[in-house]
Design an enzyme around this catalytic site. Structure first.
Site, PDB file in Angstrom:
ATOM      1  N   HIS A  14       5.847   0.479  19.265  1.00 46.44           N
ATOM      2  CA  HIS A  14       4.795   0.931  18.329  1.00 46.44           C
ATOM      3  C   HIS A  14       4.864   2.451  18.117  1.00 46.44           C
ATOM      4  O   HIS A  14       3.899   3.181  18.399  1.00 46.44           O
ATOM      5  CB  HIS A  14       3.408   0.510  18.854  1.00 46.44           C
ATOM      6  CG  HIS A  14       2.355   0.461  17.777  1.00 46.44           C
ATOM      7  ND1 HIS A  14       1.304  -0.415  17.775  1.00 46.44           N
ATOM      8  CD2 HIS A  14       2.201   1.209  16.649  1.00 46.44           C
ATOM      9  CE1 HIS A  14       0.539  -0.202  16.708  1.00 46.44           C
ATOM     10  NE2 HIS A  14       1.080   0.786  16.005  1.00 46.44           N
ATOM     11  N   ILE A  15       6.007   2.882  17.577  1.00 45.17           N
ATOM     12  CA  ILE A  15       6.222   4.326  17.402  1.00 45.17           C
ATOM     13  C   ILE A  15       6.478   4.716  15.950  1.00 45.17           C
ATOM     14  O   ILE A  15       6.944   5.817  15.676  1.00 45.17           O
ATOM     15  CB  ILE A  15       7.419   4.826  18.259  1.00 45.17           C
ATOM     16  CG1 ILE A  15       8.714   4.034  17.938  1.00 45.17           C
ATOM     17  CG2 ILE A  15       7.080   4.770  19.741  1.00 45.17           C
ATOM     18  CD1 ILE A  15       9.973   4.653  18.520  1.00 45.17           C
ATOM     19  N   GLY A  64       0.855  -1.198   0.000  1.00 41.44           N
ATOM     20  CA  GLY A  64       0.000   0.000   0.000  1.00 41.44           C
ATOM     21  C   GLY A  64       0.883   1.236   0.000  1.00 41.44           C
ATOM     22  O   GLY A  64       2.044   1.188  -0.428  1.00 41.44           O
ATOM     23  N   ARG A  65       0.331   2.334   0.491  1.00 41.44           N
ATOM     24  CA  ARG A  65       1.076   3.608   0.466  1.00 41.44           C
ATOM     25  C   ARG A  65       2.420   3.490   1.189  1.00 41.44           C
ATOM     26  O   ARG A  65       3.439   3.964   0.688  1.00 41.44           O
ATOM     27  CB  ARG A  65       0.272   4.697   1.175  1.00 41.44           C
ATOM     28  CG  ARG A  65      -1.012   5.092   0.526  1.00 41.44           C
ATOM     29  CD  ARG A  65      -1.613   6.222   1.367  1.00 41.44           C
ATOM     30  NE  ARG A  65      -2.981   6.505   0.999  1.00 41.44           N
ATOM     31  CZ  ARG A  65      -4.035   5.822   1.433  1.00 41.44           C
ATOM     32  NH1 ARG A  65      -3.869   4.790   2.257  1.00 41.44           N
ATOM     33  NH2 ARG A  65      -5.241   6.144   1.057  1.00 41.44           N
ATOM     34  N   ILE A  66       2.416   2.887   2.375  1.00 40.14           N
ATOM     35  CA  ILE A  66       3.651   2.838   3.169  1.00 40.14           C
ATOM     36  C   ILE A  66       4.653   1.880   2.522  1.00 40.14           C
ATOM     37  O   ILE A  66       5.845   2.186   2.428  1.00 40.14           O
ATOM     38  CB  ILE A  66       3.349   2.441   4.638  1.00 40.14           C
ATOM     39  CG1 ILE A  66       2.415   3.482   5.271  1.00 40.14           C
ATOM     40  CG2 ILE A  66       4.640   2.318   5.448  1.00 40.14           C
ATOM     41  CD1 ILE A  66       1.827   3.077   6.625  1.00 40.14           C
ATOM     42  N   ALA A  85       3.843  -3.593  10.830  1.00 36.49           N
ATOM     43  CA  ALA A  85       2.436  -3.711  10.411  1.00 36.49           C
ATOM     44  C   ALA A  85       1.520  -3.772  11.634  1.00 36.49           C
ATOM     45  O   ALA A  85       0.992  -2.747  12.071  1.00 36.49           O
ATOM     46  CB  ALA A  85       2.273  -4.918   9.517  1.00 36.49           C
ATOM     47  N   ARG A  86       1.365  -4.936  12.185  1.00 35.01           N
ATOM     48  CA  ARG A  86       0.524  -5.140  13.368  1.00 35.01           C
ATOM     49  C   ARG A  86       0.996  -6.380  14.092  1.00 35.01           C
ATOM     50  O   ARG A  86       1.459  -7.343  13.458  1.00 35.01           O
ATOM     51  CB  ARG A  86      -0.933  -5.392  12.970  1.00 35.01           C
ATOM     52  CG  ARG A  86      -1.793  -4.169  12.821  1.00 35.01           C
ATOM     53  CD  ARG A  86      -2.067  -3.463  14.163  1.00 35.01           C
ATOM     54  NE  ARG A  86      -2.864  -2.283  13.984  1.00 35.01           N
ATOM     55  CZ  ARG A  86      -2.400  -1.063  13.682  1.00 35.01           C
ATOM     56  NH1 ARG A  86      -1.093  -0.870  13.528  1.00 35.01           N
ATOM     57  NH2 ARG A  86      -3.214  -0.033  13.562  1.00 35.01           N
ATOM     58  N   ARG A 113      -1.825  -8.566  -2.051  1.00 34.26           N
ATOM     59  CA  ARG A 113      -3.049  -9.240  -2.487  1.00 34.26           C
ATOM     60  C   ARG A 113      -3.292  -8.984  -3.968  1.00 34.26           C
ATOM     61  O   ARG A 113      -3.634  -9.874  -4.716  1.00 34.26           O
ATOM     62  CB  ARG A 113      -4.249  -8.732  -1.683  1.00 34.26           C
ATOM     63  CG  ARG A 113      -4.504  -9.516  -0.418  1.00 34.26           C
ATOM     64  CD  ARG A 113      -5.597  -8.868   0.381  1.00 34.26           C
ATOM     65  NE  ARG A 113      -5.302  -7.429   0.559  1.00 34.26           N
ATOM     66  CZ  ARG A 113      -6.056  -6.591   1.261  1.00 34.26           C
ATOM     67  NH1 ARG A 113      -7.140  -7.025   1.836  1.00 34.26           N
ATOM     68  NH2 ARG A 113      -5.727  -5.323   1.396  1.00 34.26           N
ATOM     69  N   GLU A 146       0.465  -6.649  22.427  1.00 31.39           N
ATOM     70  CA  GLU A 146       1.178  -5.495  22.965  1.00 31.39           C
ATOM     71  C   GLU A 146       0.273  -4.682  23.906  1.00 31.39           C
ATOM     72  O   GLU A 146      -0.948  -4.697  23.727  1.00 31.39           O
ATOM     73  CB  GLU A 146       1.704  -4.616  21.814  1.00 31.39           C
ATOM     74  CG  GLU A 146       0.635  -3.972  20.961  1.00 31.39           C
ATOM     75  CD  GLU A 146       1.201  -3.224  19.751  1.00 31.39           C
ATOM     76  OE1 GLU A 146       2.042  -3.772  19.011  1.00 31.39           O
ATOM     77  OE2 GLU A 146       0.779  -2.065  19.564  1.00 31.39           O
TER      78      GLU A 146
HETATM   79  C1  8YV Z   1      -0.956   4.518  15.618  1.00 34.82           C
HETATM   80  C2  8YV Z   1      -0.685   2.829  13.740  1.00 34.82           C
HETATM   81  O1  8YV Z   1      -0.114   5.344  16.319  1.00 34.82           O
HETATM   82  O2  8YV Z   1      -1.772   4.275  12.242  1.00 34.82           O
HETATM   83  C3  8YV Z   1      -1.641   3.120  12.644  1.00 34.82           C
HETATM   84  O3  8YV Z   1      -2.280   2.171  12.154  1.00 34.82           O
HETATM   85  O4  8YV Z   1      -0.349   1.730  13.973  1.00 34.82           O
HETATM   86  C4  8YV Z   1      -0.102   3.944  14.522  1.00 34.82           C
HETATM   87  O5  8YV Z   1       0.260   4.970  13.654  1.00 34.82           O
HETATM   88  C5  8YV Z   1      -1.565   3.540  16.583  1.00 34.82           C
HETATM   89  O6  8YV Z   1      -2.410   2.636  15.953  1.00 34.82           O
HETATM   90  C6  8YV Z   1      -2.356   4.262  17.676  1.00 34.82           C
HETATM   91  O7  8YV Z   1      -3.622   4.660  17.258  1.00 34.82           O
END
Ligand code: 8YV
Length: 327
Positions: free
Chosen positions: A287-288, A156-158, A239-240, A179, A269
């Site tokens: 997560h920064i 995607g964009r990132i 990602a997540r 995908r 997390e």
């Molecule tokens: C957020 C992120 O800071 O944008 C997202 O999806 O993972 C982070 O940029 C985090 O989700 C808090 O809302």
């Protein structure tokens, strides 16, 4: 006329709060208390809008308990904390913050990949602990980033912004899996070549994960996928949590199945798998990836814009669902 009532679920920039307070009756949470689901439902009684972050789960149960809610504006591009079908079914708008965090998040993903490849935090810990007594020919020898093969899962964009950094700035060969394949013009702009997931795993020197979380994406990278990677490869996850099987990753890092990992997101997390904490070949950040001051402000203001749009009768500018007017 009464102003709409809004809950701002977490602490935010004072200027964002001021913008909201100029139009709404706002309940803020500048103490940054983390609400349990029961507390969140209680706080949302009588509220028509919520300014949320990834920490708040907007579930079908919560929606059933909060009948006045009309919109949840997430300060995040990811919205896996939302049950979007349940929100749509209840006539609740869901919005996110795409675009404004792309370049900042790509910068961080690249930095985390580089820190991982070049063993930056591991060597800093060594120095700070007073272990550095001498130069040595192979001290903290890592792997090269320039000229290597960058693999991107999720384009995607990132993902595209990371590809541009790798190809244009570091002379990397960029391969990706997604995908759906990008159009030829975007592939050319990113200098990225589409490959199968299997080829991506086998070929990448540095694999970066940038795909959105969904139930289908759970453990996209587990023991079987890690076994296909080069033993010299690095894995970076911005990602997540849950996209990687963290326990399997710790095993692969311990056994030398892959060389190193950089992780900004974790399963469950802010807890981090204890086996990861015990390893030196993993760079860990809380997560920064989107956290530069201008970008976090832009995210907060975009979330606020969505609330302002909705309550002034417009379609929220970055919604992820569509609620029929009659709902
Ligand atoms: C957020 C992120 O800071 O944008 C997202 O999806 O993972 C982070 O940029 C985090 O989700 C808090 O809302």
């Amino acid at each position: 006329m009464n102003k709409p009532q809004i809950l701002v679920c977490r602490a935010v920039f004072p200027e964002t709060l001021q913008r909201l307070a100029s139009q709404f009756d706002v309940e803020a949470n500048q103490d940054d208390t983390l609400f349990t689901p029961v507390q969140l439902a209680a706080k949302l009684q009588g509220k028509q809008g919520a300014f949320t972050t990834g920490s708040e789960r907007i579930s079908a149960e919560l929606l059933a308990a909060c009948p006045d809610l009309k919109i949840c504006a997430n300060m995040a591009v990811g919205y896996n904390n939302f049950d979007v079908p349940a929100m749509t079914a209840r006539g609740v708008w869901a919005t996110n913050t795409p675009g404004v965090l792309t370049e900042t998040t790509a910068d961080f993903g690249f930095a985390l990949m580089m820190a991982t490849a070049r063993r930056i935090t591991e060597s800093e810990h060594y120095l700070r602990a007073g272990h550095w007594k001498n130069w040595r020919f192979d001290q903290f020898a890592g792997s090269d980033v320039h000229g290597s093969t960058l693999g991107i899962l999720g384009m995607g964009r990132i993902g595209q912004a990371i590809a541009r950094r790798g190809a244009l700035g570091f002379g990397m060969q960029v391969i990706y899996h997604n995908r759906s394949r990008l159009d030829a013009a975007t592939e050319a702009e990113c200098k990225a070549r589409y490959v199968s997931k299997e080829a991506l795993l086998k070929t990448a020197d540095h694999l970066v994960l940038v795909l959105p979380y969904s139930a289908q994406a759970h453990h996209t990278i587990g023991a079987a996928e890690l076994a296909q990677m080069k033993s010299s490869a690095t894995l970076t996850n911005i990602a997540r949590g849950g996209i990687v099987d963290d326990a399997a990753l710790a095993t692969a890092l311990r056994s030398g199945q892959i060389a190193a990992a950089g992780l900004d997101v974790f399963e469950g997390e802010p807890k981090v798998h204890p086996d990861l904490l015990a390893l030196s070949n993993v760079v860990l950040t809380p997560h920064i990836a989107s956290s530069s001051t201008p970008t976090r402000l832009a995210m907060a203001n975009l979330a606020a814009d969505n609330l302002l749009d909705f309550f002034s009768g417009k379609t929220p500018r970055t919604s992820v669902n569509t609620v029929p007017a009659a709902a």
